[in-house]
Each structure stands twice: as structure tokens, then as C-alpha cells.
Design an enzyme around this catalytic site. Structure first.
Site, PDB file in Angstrom:
ATOM      1  N   ARG A 186       0.857  -1.180   0.000  1.00 12.96           N
ATOM      2  CA  ARG A 186       0.000   0.000   0.000  1.00 12.96           C
ATOM      3  C   ARG A 186       0.896   1.233   0.000  1.00 12.96           C
ATOM      4  O   ARG A 186       2.099   1.154   0.163  1.00 12.96           O
ATOM      5  CB  ARG A 186      -1.003   0.000   1.159  1.00 12.96           C
ATOM      6  CG  ARG A 186      -0.642  -0.676   2.433  1.00 12.96           C
ATOM      7  CD  ARG A 186       0.485  -0.030   3.203  1.00 12.96           C
ATOM      8  NE  ARG A 186       0.207   1.384   3.442  1.00 12.96           N
ATOM      9  CZ  ARG A 186       1.120   2.292   3.659  1.00 12.96           C
ATOM     10  NH1 ARG A 186       2.422   1.968   3.663  1.00 12.96           N
ATOM     11  NH2 ARG A 186       0.802   3.550   3.874  1.00 12.96           N
ATOM     12  N   GLY A 187       0.260   2.381  -0.241  1.00 10.01           N
ATOM     13  CA  GLY A 187       1.016   3.601  -0.457  1.00 10.01           C
ATOM     14  C   GLY A 187       1.126   3.835  -1.950  1.00 10.01           C
ATOM     15  O   GLY A 187       1.521   2.932  -2.702  1.00 10.01           O
ATOM     16  N   ALA A 188       0.765   5.034  -2.390  1.00  6.52           N
ATOM     17  CA  ALA A 188       0.650   5.292  -3.830  1.00  6.52           C
ATOM     18  C   ALA A 188       1.908   4.934  -4.627  1.00  6.52           C
ATOM     19  O   ALA A 188       1.823   4.232  -5.642  1.00  6.52           O
ATOM     20  CB  ALA A 188       0.251   6.753  -4.059  1.00  6.52           C
ATOM     21  N   ARG A 235      -7.177  -0.612  -7.194  1.00  4.18           N
ATOM     22  CA  ARG A 235      -7.506   0.440  -6.221  1.00  4.18           C
ATOM     23  C   ARG A 235      -7.692   1.731  -7.008  1.00  4.18           C
ATOM     24  O   ARG A 235      -6.732   2.239  -7.592  1.00  4.18           O
ATOM     25  CB  ARG A 235      -6.423   0.599  -5.151  1.00  4.18           C
ATOM     26  CG  ARG A 235      -6.288  -0.606  -4.235  1.00  4.18           C
ATOM     27  CD  ARG A 235      -5.544  -0.291  -2.961  1.00  4.18           C
ATOM     28  NE  ARG A 235      -6.349   0.507  -2.050  1.00  4.18           N
ATOM     29  CZ  ARG A 235      -5.882   1.025  -0.906  1.00  4.18           C
ATOM     30  NH1 ARG A 235      -4.621   0.820  -0.556  1.00  4.18           N
ATOM     31  NH2 ARG A 235      -6.662   1.735  -0.121  1.00  4.18           N
ATOM     32  N   GLN A 248      -2.333   2.275   9.903  1.00  4.62           N
ATOM     33  CA  GLN A 248      -1.035   2.409   9.246  1.00  4.62           C
ATOM     34  C   GLN A 248      -0.071   3.274  10.050  1.00  4.62           C
ATOM     35  O   GLN A 248       1.138   3.071  10.004  1.00  4.62           O
ATOM     36  CB  GLN A 248      -1.203   2.997   7.838  1.00  4.62           C
ATOM     37  CG  GLN A 248      -1.950   2.104   6.866  1.00  4.62           C
ATOM     38  CD  GLN A 248      -3.422   2.457   6.783  1.00  4.62           C
ATOM     39  OE1 GLN A 248      -4.039   2.838   7.779  1.00  4.62           O
ATOM     40  NE2 GLN A 248      -3.999   2.339   5.596  1.00  4.62           N
ATOM     41  N   ASP A 251      -2.343  10.377  -2.179  1.00  2.00           N
ATOM     42  CA  ASP A 251      -2.611   9.370  -3.199  1.00  2.00           C
ATOM     43  C   ASP A 251      -2.982  10.007  -4.528  1.00  2.00           C
ATOM     44  O   ASP A 251      -2.903   9.360  -5.571  1.00  2.00           O
ATOM     45  CB  ASP A 251      -3.734   8.441  -2.736  1.00  2.00           C
ATOM     46  CG  ASP A 251      -3.253   7.487  -1.661  1.00  2.00           C
ATOM     47  OD1 ASP A 251      -2.979   6.321  -1.994  1.00  2.00           O
ATOM     48  OD2 ASP A 251      -3.112   7.910  -0.508  1.00  2.00           O
ATOM     49  N   LYS A 260      -5.308   9.589   2.913  1.00  7.15           N
ATOM     50  CA  LYS A 260      -5.967   8.663   3.839  1.00  7.15           C
ATOM     51  C   LYS A 260      -7.049   9.363   4.658  1.00  7.15           C
ATOM     52  O   LYS A 260      -6.881  10.500   5.081  1.00  7.15           O
ATOM     53  CB  LYS A 260      -4.916   8.037   4.763  1.00  7.15           C
ATOM     54  CG  LYS A 260      -5.441   6.979   5.704  1.00  7.15           C
ATOM     55  CD  LYS A 260      -6.185   5.860   4.974  1.00  7.15           C
ATOM     56  CE  LYS A 260      -5.342   5.201   3.904  1.00  7.15           C
ATOM     57  NZ  LYS A 260      -6.113   4.232   3.095  1.00  7.15           N
TER      58      LYS A 260
END
Length: 314
Positions: A45-47, A79, A177, A218, A228
């Protein structure tokens, strides 16, 4: 720093971030569908990390002789909010059409991501003063990228410059997170860190315990950023107490064509909210809204830290 992902013997290995900080385990991806699953289930995860993983997913598809346009569309659907996912797939398709291999493109993209993040850290370090306390939300660190990080990359760069800094991490419900990942990264680097519940961010600012806020993104558009869920609440509190609010993101996260409110906000499963460690904290039939992201409008943002410098929001 623990590697977020690596490529070996024509396989992609993803650090399973759902098991951090207690277990360090890598998931082997042999097919592009394995990569899609890793993205959907937030093992990665994380752009920026999603973008690099998507590029390697395209590489696995190419090695298997798949139709690149078809798998590109499938990967993009994993996503919908992270613009890096679309950027990475389109870049692979473009360079493959010019004769490059998808594997080479993905490897280059991974290396570039780390270099870009270090440049973001370099520019961001210029706005950090000695003895600053920095609040961050979610995880925009090395674990959200191929390495080094964006928001936490700025903090990392300040620490490397021997600045005395303190970090406050929001826990970032419902997937935590901040608690599981950002605190873990700071502890690995011996950077002083405190963990707070999300609802305490405004309280800490009101008390004068926060000098700056730095988050990742993102998606960055001309009129704001998507990040987020909970980022808007932090930005509003920072505005109220006149605390600089910065976004750290690579240019690959910028969407120059759409307004930020055109962003598709991903809705995730109710169980993320209803359960903690597999145990229901509310009745199973409870109605749940679980948006993964919210929008921070540009008038709440002091500056956007990129590899090209610090940009003023439009």
C-alpha cells in the site's frame, strides 16, 4: 530499512504489510493476478509502492504472454484512488510499445522512485527547523514507496541532517497504518516518536505541541489532494491553530486533468471498522461507512513538497 518489495528470478516479492510490525514476511507473486491481490488486500500500500508493484505486475503479464492492454485495465481496477497506479501502467504500456521490456521498465521505475523520494526529502528538509515537532497521518514512509518515503522521507532527511526532531503519529484507523507502520519506521531509525489516537490530533495542536504537519497523498490535483481518511480533519485543525500543513508527493501523483472532487473515493469492507484482531467490537449487522480517503482542499495546504521543489497549491 526493510525492503517494501524486490524482484528476483522473474518473481515479485511483496512485504506483507498487514502483518507488521510483529511479523516480517514476504509474499511471492508469480502472476499479475497475484500482484492485483496484493494491492487489493493492502499487503502492499502507499501510492508510489502501488505504482511500482503495478509495473512489476505488468512485467509478470508480459513474461506469461498476456495481452498487455487487457491486464493493464485489470491492474488499474485494483484500487481506484491512487493515481500512481494508472500512471505506472500507462508508462509501461507506452515504453513497451517503443520496444522496451516491461521488466526493464519496472526495475528502472523502482530505482527512480527511491531517488525521487530522496530528492523530496532534500527539499523538505529545508522547511524543518531544529527542535520541530512534526505530526503525520497514515504512513507515507519507505513502506509506502520502493524506499525512503515521501512525508517520512522529509523527516528522515532532517534526522540525517542531525536536526533534533520529534514525531507524532496518528494511529490512522481503521487499518492503523500510523500505529503499525509509521511508528515502526521511526523506531527503526531511532527517531523520537509518540503515538496518538486520531481524535487527539487537534488537542495536540491546541496545546501548542505541533510545529508542522506533513502528510503524503494518493492524488494531487489543482484544487486539493486525496489522502488517507482523517487527513481533512487534521488539515482543518492545523488551519485553526495556524500550523503549516505540507503534503509530500512525487510528480507521478499529480493529476493535471481532473478536479480533486472528481476522484473516486474507494469504499472498503465494513469488517475493517467492525473488527479488531478478528473480534467484532460492534454488532455484525451494524451499518458502516468506510471510505479509505478524503479530500484536503488547496486553501488548507501550505505547500506541496516534490522532487522539483516546494510548490504552492493553486
Amino acid at each position: 530499512m526493510i525492503r517494501t518489495l524486490y524482484w528476483e528470478n522473474n518473481r515479485l516479492f511483496l512485504l506483507d504489510q498487514t502483518k507488521l510490525p510483529h511479523t516480517i514476511e514476504y509474499v511471492e507473486c508469480r502472476t499479475y493476478t497475484d500482484v492485483i491481490d496484493g494491492i487489493k488486500t493492502m499487503k502492499v500500500r502507499g501510492a508510489p509502492a502501488i505504482g511500482v508493484s503495478a509495473a512489476y505486475g505488468m512485467a509478470l503479464g508480459e513474461l506469461a504472454g498476456e495481452d498487455m492492454d487487457v491486464i493493464g485495465d485489470e491492474i488499474k481496477s485494483a484500487r481506484p484512488t491512487a493515481v500512481n497506479l494508472f500512471w505506472a501502467v500507462d508508462k509501461v504500456l507506452d515504453l513497451v510499445s517503443r520496444g522496451k521490456s516491461a521488466v526493464d521498465v519496472a526495475i528502472e521505475m523502482e530505482k527512480d522512485d527511491v531517488a525521487i523520494n530522496k530528492k523530496i526529502g532534500e527539499y523538505g528538509n529545508s522547511i524543518i527547523d531544529d527542535n520541530d515537532t512534526i505530526l503525520t497521518h497514515c504512513n507515507a514512509g519507505a513502506l509506502a514507496c520502493a524506499g525512503y518515503g515521501t512525508a517520512l522521507g522529509v523527516i528522515r532527511a532532517a534526522h540525517e541532517a542531525n536536526k533534533n526532531i520529534d514525531v507524532i503519529c496518528d494511529e490512522t484507523r481503521p487499518v492503523l497504518q500510523g500505529a503499525r507502520l509509521s511508528v515502526f519506521e521511526m523506531q527503526q531509525e531511532n527517531i523520537p516518536v509518540r503515538l496518538i489516537v486520531d481524535g487527539a490530533a487537534g488537542h495536540m495542536m491546541q496545546k501548542g505541541e505541533v510545529d508542522k504537519v506533513i502528510i503524503g497523498a494518493d492524488r494531487v490535483a489543482k484544487d486539493g489532494v486525496a489522502n488517507k481518511i482523517g487527513s481533512l480533519m487534521v488539515a482543518l485543525a492545523a488551519k485553526r491553530y495556524d500550523i503549516p500543513f505540507y503534503v509530500a508527493a512525487p510528480m507521478s501523483t499529480f493529476d493535471f486533468e481532473n478536479n480533486i472532487f472528481d476522484t473516486i473515493i474507494e469504499q472498503r469492507l465494513p469488517e475493517e471498522v467492525l473488527c479488531i484482531n478478528g473480534k467484532y467490537i460492534s454488532k455484525k449487522q451494524t451499518n458502516v461507512e468506510n471510505p479509505a480517503f478524503d479530500i484536503v482542499e488547496s486553501d488548507l495546504i501550505t505547500g506541496i513538497i516534490t522532487e522539483e521543489g516546494i510548490k504552492k497549491p493553486l
